[in-house]
Write an enzyme that holds these catalytic residues in place. Structure first.
Site, PDB file in Angstrom:
ATOM      1  N   TYR A 130       0.879  -1.178   0.000  1.00  0.00           N
ATOM      2  CA  TYR A 130       0.000   0.000   0.000  1.00  0.00           C
ATOM      3  C   TYR A 130       0.911   1.221   0.000  1.00  0.00           C
ATOM      4  CZ  TYR A 130      -3.910   2.901   1.725  1.00  0.00           C
ATOM      5  OH  TYR A 130      -4.864   3.880   1.886  1.00  0.00           O
ATOM      6  N   ARG A 183      -5.314  11.013 -10.865  1.00  0.00           N
ATOM      7  CA  ARG A 183      -4.614  11.699  -9.755  1.00  0.00           C
ATOM      8  C   ARG A 183      -4.145  10.617  -8.797  1.00  0.00           C
ATOM      9  NH1 ARG A 183      -4.736  10.906  -4.905  1.00  0.00           N
ATOM     10  NH2 ARG A 183      -6.574  11.847  -4.008  1.00  0.00           N
ATOM     11  N   LYS A 201      -5.525  -1.066  -2.462  1.00  0.00           N
ATOM     12  CA  LYS A 201      -6.674  -0.785  -1.590  1.00  0.00           C
ATOM     13  C   LYS A 201      -7.424  -2.092  -1.291  1.00  0.00           C
ATOM     14  CE  LYS A 201      -6.570   3.845  -1.398  1.00  0.00           C
ATOM     15  NZ  LYS A 201      -6.649   4.717  -0.236  1.00  0.00           N
ATOM     16  N   GLU A 272     -11.613   5.931  -6.472  1.00  0.00           N
ATOM     17  CA  GLU A 272     -10.307   6.212  -5.878  1.00  0.00           C
ATOM     18  C   GLU A 272      -9.406   6.968  -6.849  1.00  0.00           C
ATOM     19  OE1 GLU A 272      -9.675   4.958  -2.563  1.00  0.00           O
ATOM     20  OE2 GLU A 272      -8.104   6.461  -2.781  1.00  0.00           O
ATOM     21  N   ASP A 273      -8.801   8.020  -6.370  1.00  0.00           N
ATOM     22  CA  ASP A 273      -7.782   8.768  -7.100  1.00  0.00           C
ATOM     23  C   ASP A 273      -8.243   9.265  -8.469  1.00  0.00           C
ATOM     24  OD1 ASP A 273      -6.425   8.297  -4.814  1.00  0.00           O
ATOM     25  OD2 ASP A 273      -4.659   7.397  -5.726  1.00  0.00           O
ATOM     26  N   ASP A 295     -13.484   7.600  -1.800  1.00  0.00           N
ATOM     27  CA  ASP A 295     -12.598   7.457  -0.647  1.00  0.00           C
ATOM     28  C   ASP A 295     -11.790   8.730  -0.376  1.00  0.00           C
ATOM     29  OD1 ASP A 295     -11.186   6.056   1.372  1.00  0.00           O
ATOM     30  OD2 ASP A 295      -9.562   5.642  -0.040  1.00  0.00           O
ATOM     31  N   ASP A 296     -11.335   9.394  -1.436  1.00  0.00           N
ATOM     32  CA  ASP A 296     -10.482  10.572  -1.243  1.00  0.00           C
ATOM     33  C   ASP A 296     -11.259  11.732  -0.642  1.00  0.00           C
ATOM     34  OD1 ASP A 296      -7.945   9.581  -2.457  1.00  0.00           O
ATOM     35  OD2 ASP A 296      -9.344   9.237  -4.104  1.00  0.00           O
ATOM     36  N   ASN A 445       0.476  12.162   0.099  1.00  0.00           N
ATOM     37  CA  ASN A 445       1.215  10.932  -0.209  1.00  0.00           C
ATOM     38  C   ASN A 445       1.821  11.011  -1.596  1.00  0.00           C
ATOM     39  OD1 ASN A 445       0.322   9.623   2.194  1.00  0.00           O
ATOM     40  ND2 ASN A 445      -1.668   9.322   1.234  1.00  0.00           N
ATOM     41  N   ASN A 490      -4.333   8.230   7.551  1.00  0.00           N
ATOM     42  CA  ASN A 490      -4.562   7.698   6.208  1.00  0.00           C
ATOM     43  C   ASN A 490      -5.957   7.089   6.163  1.00  0.00           C
ATOM     44  OD1 ASN A 490      -4.499   5.593   3.995  1.00  0.00           O
ATOM     45  ND2 ASN A 490      -2.485   6.508   3.713  1.00  0.00           N
TER      46      ASN A 490
HETATM   47  N1  LIG Z   1      -3.730  10.783   3.927  1.00  0.00           N
HETATM   48  C1  LIG Z   1      -4.776  10.427   3.224  1.00  0.00           C
HETATM   49  O1  LIG Z   1      -5.560   9.555   3.625  1.00  0.00           O
HETATM   50  C2  LIG Z   1      -5.059  11.105   1.926  1.00  0.00           C
HETATM   51  C3  LIG Z   1      -6.314  10.975   1.341  1.00  0.00           C
HETATM   52  C4  LIG Z   1      -6.592  11.610   0.140  1.00  0.00           C
HETATM   53  C5  LIG Z   1      -5.601  12.354  -0.480  1.00  0.00           C
HETATM   54  N2  LIG Z   1      -4.377  12.423   0.093  1.00  0.00           N
HETATM   55  C6  LIG Z   1      -3.301  13.177  -0.550  1.00  0.00           C
HETATM   56  O2  LIG Z   1      -3.674  14.523  -0.660  1.00  0.00           O
HETATM   57  C7  LIG Z   1      -3.070  15.089  -1.797  1.00  0.00           C
HETATM   58  C8  LIG Z   1      -4.096  15.899  -2.553  1.00  0.00           C
HETATM   59  O3  LIG Z   1      -5.138  15.081  -3.004  1.00  0.00           O
HETATM   60  P1  LIG Z   1      -6.407  15.733  -3.732  1.00  0.00           P
HETATM   61  O4  LIG Z   1      -7.228  14.628  -4.244  1.00  0.00           O
HETATM   62  O5  LIG Z   1      -7.071  16.718  -2.853  1.00  0.00           O
HETATM   63  O6  LIG Z   1      -5.683  16.483  -4.936  1.00  0.00           O
HETATM   64  P2  LIG Z   1      -6.184  17.665  -5.817  1.00  0.00           P
HETATM   65  O7  LIG Z   1      -5.325  17.710  -7.004  1.00  0.00           O
HETATM   66  O8  LIG Z   1      -7.668  17.565  -5.980  1.00  0.00           O
HETATM   67  O9  LIG Z   1      -5.887  18.966  -4.933  1.00  0.00           O
HETATM   68  C9  LIG Z   1      -4.643  19.504  -4.645  1.00  0.00           C
HETATM   69  C10 LIG Z   1      -4.835  20.904  -4.093  1.00  0.00           C
HETATM   70  O10 LIG Z   1      -3.588  21.364  -3.602  1.00  0.00           O
HETATM   71  C11 LIG Z   1      -3.404  22.706  -4.050  1.00  0.00           C
HETATM   72  N3  LIG Z   1      -1.979  23.035  -4.116  1.00  0.00           N
HETATM   73  C12 LIG Z   1      -1.086  22.705  -5.069  1.00  0.00           C
HETATM   74  N4  LIG Z   1       0.111  23.264  -4.803  1.00  0.00           N
HETATM   75  C13 LIG Z   1      -0.039  23.946  -3.648  1.00  0.00           C
HETATM   76  C14 LIG Z   1       0.827  24.739  -2.868  1.00  0.00           C
HETATM   77  N5  LIG Z   1       2.091  24.921  -3.220  1.00  0.00           N
HETATM   78  N6  LIG Z   1       0.337  25.307  -1.755  1.00  0.00           N
HETATM   79  C15 LIG Z   1      -0.944  25.134  -1.394  1.00  0.00           C
HETATM   80  N7  LIG Z   1      -1.815  24.383  -2.085  1.00  0.00           N
HETATM   81  C16 LIG Z   1      -1.359  23.803  -3.206  1.00  0.00           C
HETATM   82  C17 LIG Z   1      -4.067  22.757  -5.401  1.00  0.00           C
HETATM   83  O11 LIG Z   1      -4.353  24.087  -5.785  1.00  0.00           O
HETATM   84  C18 LIG Z   1      -5.322  21.923  -5.114  1.00  0.00           C
HETATM   85  O12 LIG Z   1      -6.293  22.751  -4.533  1.00  0.00           O
HETATM   86  C19 LIG Z   1      -2.423  13.942  -2.565  1.00  0.00           C
HETATM   87  O13 LIG Z   1      -1.043  13.928  -2.301  1.00  0.00           O
HETATM   88  C20 LIG Z   1      -3.046  12.709  -1.961  1.00  0.00           C
HETATM   89  O14 LIG Z   1      -2.153  11.629  -1.960  1.00  0.00           O
HETATM   90  C21 LIG Z   1      -4.092  11.832   1.278  1.00  0.00           C
HETATM   91  O1  LIG Z   2      -3.821   5.948  -0.963  1.00  0.00           O
HETATM   92  C1  LIG Z   2      -3.555   6.480   0.125  1.00  0.00           C
HETATM   93  O2  LIG Z   2      -2.596   6.123   0.818  1.00  0.00           O
HETATM   94  C2  LIG Z   2      -4.445   7.541   0.692  1.00  0.00           C
HETATM   95  C3  LIG Z   2      -5.246   8.325  -0.282  1.00  0.00           C
HETATM   96  O3  LIG Z   2      -6.291   7.586  -0.834  1.00  0.00           O
HETATM   97  C4  LIG Z   2      -4.460   9.045  -1.315  1.00  0.00           C
HETATM   98  O4  LIG Z   2      -4.971   9.181  -2.426  1.00  0.00           O
HETATM   99  O5  LIG Z   2      -3.370   9.508  -1.011  1.00  0.00           O
HETATM  100 MG   LIG Z   3      -6.712   7.939  -2.808  1.00  0.00          MG
END
Ligand SMILES: NC(=O)c1ccc[n+]([C@@H]2O[C@H](COP(=O)([O-])OP(=O)(O)OC[C@H]3O[C@@H](n4cnc5c(N)ncnc54)[C@H](O)[C@@H]3O)[C@@H](O)[C@H]2O)c1
Ligand SMILES: O=C(O)C[C@H](O)C(=O)O
Ligand SMILES: [Mg+2]
Length: 603
Positions: A130, A183, A201, A272-273, A295-296, A445, A490
């Site tokens: 993962y 994404r 997943k 997802e993503d 999920d996101d 991530n 996460n």
């Molecule tokens: N920990 C978790 O469980 C978890 C869950 C979902 C997503 N994520 C992570 O979150 C991140 C974003 O996912 P998402 O689906 O929201 O992506 P997304 O592309 O929809 O959104 C990204 C956002 O970040 C902003 N951004 C880009 N550069 C920036 C900067 N320098 N300063 C401030 N903001 C900035 C963009 O303008 C946009 O609003 C990914 O890395 C993903 O892996 C983590």
């Molecule tokens: O996949 C993960 O580890 C969490 C989340 O769904 C992500 O998109 O980053």
């Molecule tokens: Mg995801």
């Protein structure tokens, strides 16, 4: 409402005992001979007993000695440990991919043994199968590809999906994880290579939620890619065309959803993503029609909210204080907006407050205010008006550093996908936070995309912070015997329970109430003692137990909201008569656990 939990470890031990003493029932198979040995779902390698070798026509196709499941397990773990030893000193990438390969080979060969090793070593193996290694696997997919896993529907399959879905060999599918690869984590558009994410997943679904691996289906919707490098890569395995857009895109997703529903009306689909615009659009489009969730947007929100409530408790404050927390969210994408939307609902529910919450939202162009031109409609409720921020000296597009310095937030939460945006100065500014335990959540991530590292967070923001990251980091040695605890915020703590609870409820749809129940269950799982130590989430070792509890909460919420139609023999009335403990027991009893079942051939 938010109860404090009893020991997670003891109930894990109990549930393990329960599962391992159960007598394995027979499993009907429709193949024999070498076909059985080549089917990872049924293959037992050298553990086939003689009677079964005779019955299935495989006597002589294996070395004569019969090895027990435990011996096979030990043998695999020995080779895993020697691989660790042999790769010592090599780059992280080389080591991680080597570990992924050895696990993947086992997955390809013998799923029972694979899932047993995964369940028993989840803390060690989750980072391989993962996040974060799965990101590396997706990036290198074309080179790593040996055999397909899951199903691939492409833009070229338009009009064919209803028949294609019947190509999947399993009669029943319970859980589908679907991506369009647009994404992938914080790595951007990886096209067809994103299939690694649904695979990872679903591995977590099997390990954490006990979904039967015969009933999971990873799916890639390949509608092209806008990643120029991939389009030019001669080894790229996906469609070499730009991504479909607009109605053309949606018609592909519609067709897939209809096809799935026609064959497996009770299957749950996890999106997802997907890039933000399609993440929101598809959630809106399907959530009232199919049993699905994103999920996101939703899983992440539930996990983040549980952590934010833990951060309130860590300050010794009642949960009603949540309304007073100043929270800066960096990243206004699907994840960041999902978190804020759920946090907003929680403010009125938990604290009864109707006042505007103190949420500040930034994207790549800085602080989002009502002055912003072209603001995404999902971000509108969180855009600050000039009157709210004027006296802080902030304005449209203020930088993160300015915002942190002026707001002095209780929480700094990153979902930007950009590594290092919580740089030294930003972290140092968190020392002036109005919280006695400032919370720093670097949730992006994989590891290199985390907004900061755990070491930097404790070093620059101080030892009294509570820290969480989306990808795993080691705890930080703060000297003098003190440890800076690293939490992994996460969505893996919730999505398996959301899927399992919805499945066992036979939910028609997945409601916000079911999501809230999941988050609430996770939040209340932690004891005050743990929270005081900065531990906001349970150990991964208890993931199966927490998933059972989350699953039961989701199931009960589905019943309460009258969307539960029952599962198998158990109808909605029986579900509604179950007490909380009975529901948890029911969920646990329905979790698959890897044992070698006697195989019986049906001719
Ligand atoms: N920990 C978790 O469980 C978890 C869950 C979902 C997503 N994520 C992570 O979150 C991140 C974003 O996912 P998402 O689906 O929201 O992506 P997304 O592309 O929809 O959104 C990204 C956002 O970040 C902003 N951004 C880009 N550069 C920036 C900067 N320098 N300063 C401030 N903001 C900035 C963009 O303008 C946009 O609003 C990914 O890395 C993903 O892996 C983590
Ligand atoms: O996949 C993960 O580890 C969490 C989340 O769904 C992500 O998109 O980053
Ligand atoms: Mg995801």
């Amino acid at each position: 409402m938010w109860r404090v939990a009893r020991s997670a470890e003891s109930s894990l031990r109990q549930s393990r005992r329960m599962m391992s003493t159960a007598i394995p029932g027979p499993c009907i198979v429709h193949k024999r001979g070498a076909d059985i040995l080549h089917d990872p779902l049924f293959n037992k390698d050298t553990a086939f007993p003689l009677t079964e070798r005779d019955r299935l026509g495989i006597r002589g196709l294996l070395p004569p000695r019969i090895i027990s499941f435990e011996q096979q397990y030990d043998r695999f773990m020995e080779s895993y440990r020697s691989l660790e030893k042999n790769t010592e000193g090599q780059s992280n990438k080389v080591v991680s991919l080597a570990k992924w390969r050895i696990l993947n080979r086992l997955h390809d060969r013998n799923e029972t043994l694979y899932y047993r090793t995964l369940i028993d070593n989840i803390s060690n193996f989750a980072p391989i199968i993962y996040t974060p290694t799965v990101g590396l696997v997706c990036q290198n997919y074309s080179g790593l590809f040996r055999r397909p896993r899951g199903m691939y529907f492409s833009a070229k399959d338009k009009g064919e999906m209803m028949s294609m879905i019947y190509n999947w060999p399993a009669q029943q599918v319970d859980m589908i994880v679907l991506t369009d690869g647009s994404r992938i984590l914080g790595l951007g558009d990886l096209g067809v290579q994103g299939i690694g994410i649904p695979v990872g997943k679903l591995d977590m679904y099997v390990a954490a939620a006990g979904i039967n691996p015969q009933r999971v289906l990873p799916v890639m919707l390949d509608v092209g890619t806008n990643n120029q490098k991939l389009l030019e890569d001669r080894l790229y395995l996906g469609l070499r065309q730009p991504r479909l857009e607009g109605e053309e895109y949606l018609s592909i997703v519609d067709e897939f959803m209809e096809a799935v529903h026609a064959r497996w009306p009770k299957a749950i689909v996890q999106f997802e993503d997907f890039q933000m615009k399609w993440a929101f659009e598809t959630l809106d489009r399907y959530r009232k029609k199919f049993c699905m969730f994103n999920d996101d947007i939703q899983g992440t929100a539930g996990v983040a909210l549980a952590g934010l409530l833990g951060a309130v408790r860590s300050q010794g404050k009642p949960l009603s204080d949540f309304a007073n927390q100043k929270i800066v969210v960096v990243g206004a994408g699907s994840a960041g907006l999902g978190v804020l939307k759920m946090a907003l609902q929680a403010v009125s529910r938990i604290s009864g407050s109707t006042a505007d919450p103190h949420f500040f939202l930034l994207d790549k162009d800085g602080l989002i205010t009502k002055e912003r031109k072209c603001i995404d409609h999902a971000a509108v409720p969180f855009a600050k008006s000039q009157s709210e921020i004027g006296e802080l000296g902030l304005s449209e597009g203020s930088s993160l550093l300015e915002v942190v310095k002026k707001v002095k937030p209780h929480v700094l939460l990153g979902l930007s996908g950009v590594g290092g945006v919580f740089h030294e100065e930003v972290l140092k500014a968190m020392r002036d936070s109005d919280s006695i335990k400032p919370a720093i959540f670097a949730m992006s991530n994989p590891t290199t995309n985390a907004e900061c590292t755990a070491i930097d967070a404790f070093k620059h923001a101080g030892e009294n912070i509570v820290f969480a990251s989306g990808s795993p980091f080691d705890n930080v040695d703060l000297g003098s015997g003190k440890i800076g605890h690293v939490n992994q915020a996460n969505n893996m703590y919730l999505f398996p329970g959301i899927g399992l609870g919805s499945l066992l409820a036979g939910a028609r749809i997945i409601t916000d109430g079911m999501m809230q129940a999941a988050s609430q269950c996770l939040a209340s799982y932690m004891t005050d003692e743990e929270i005081q130590k900065g531990i906001l989430y349970p150990s991964l070792d208890s993931i199966r137990d927490i998933t059972a509890e989350v699953g039961a909460s989701v199931l009960r919420a589905a019943v309460a909201e009258e969307v539960a139609e029952g599962h198998g023999e158990i109808g909605p009335t029986e579900l509604s008569h179950m007490s909380k403990d009975e529901t948890i027991r029911y969920v646990k009893e329905n979790m698959w656990y890897p044992v070698y079942n006697p195989l019986v051939l049906e001719k």
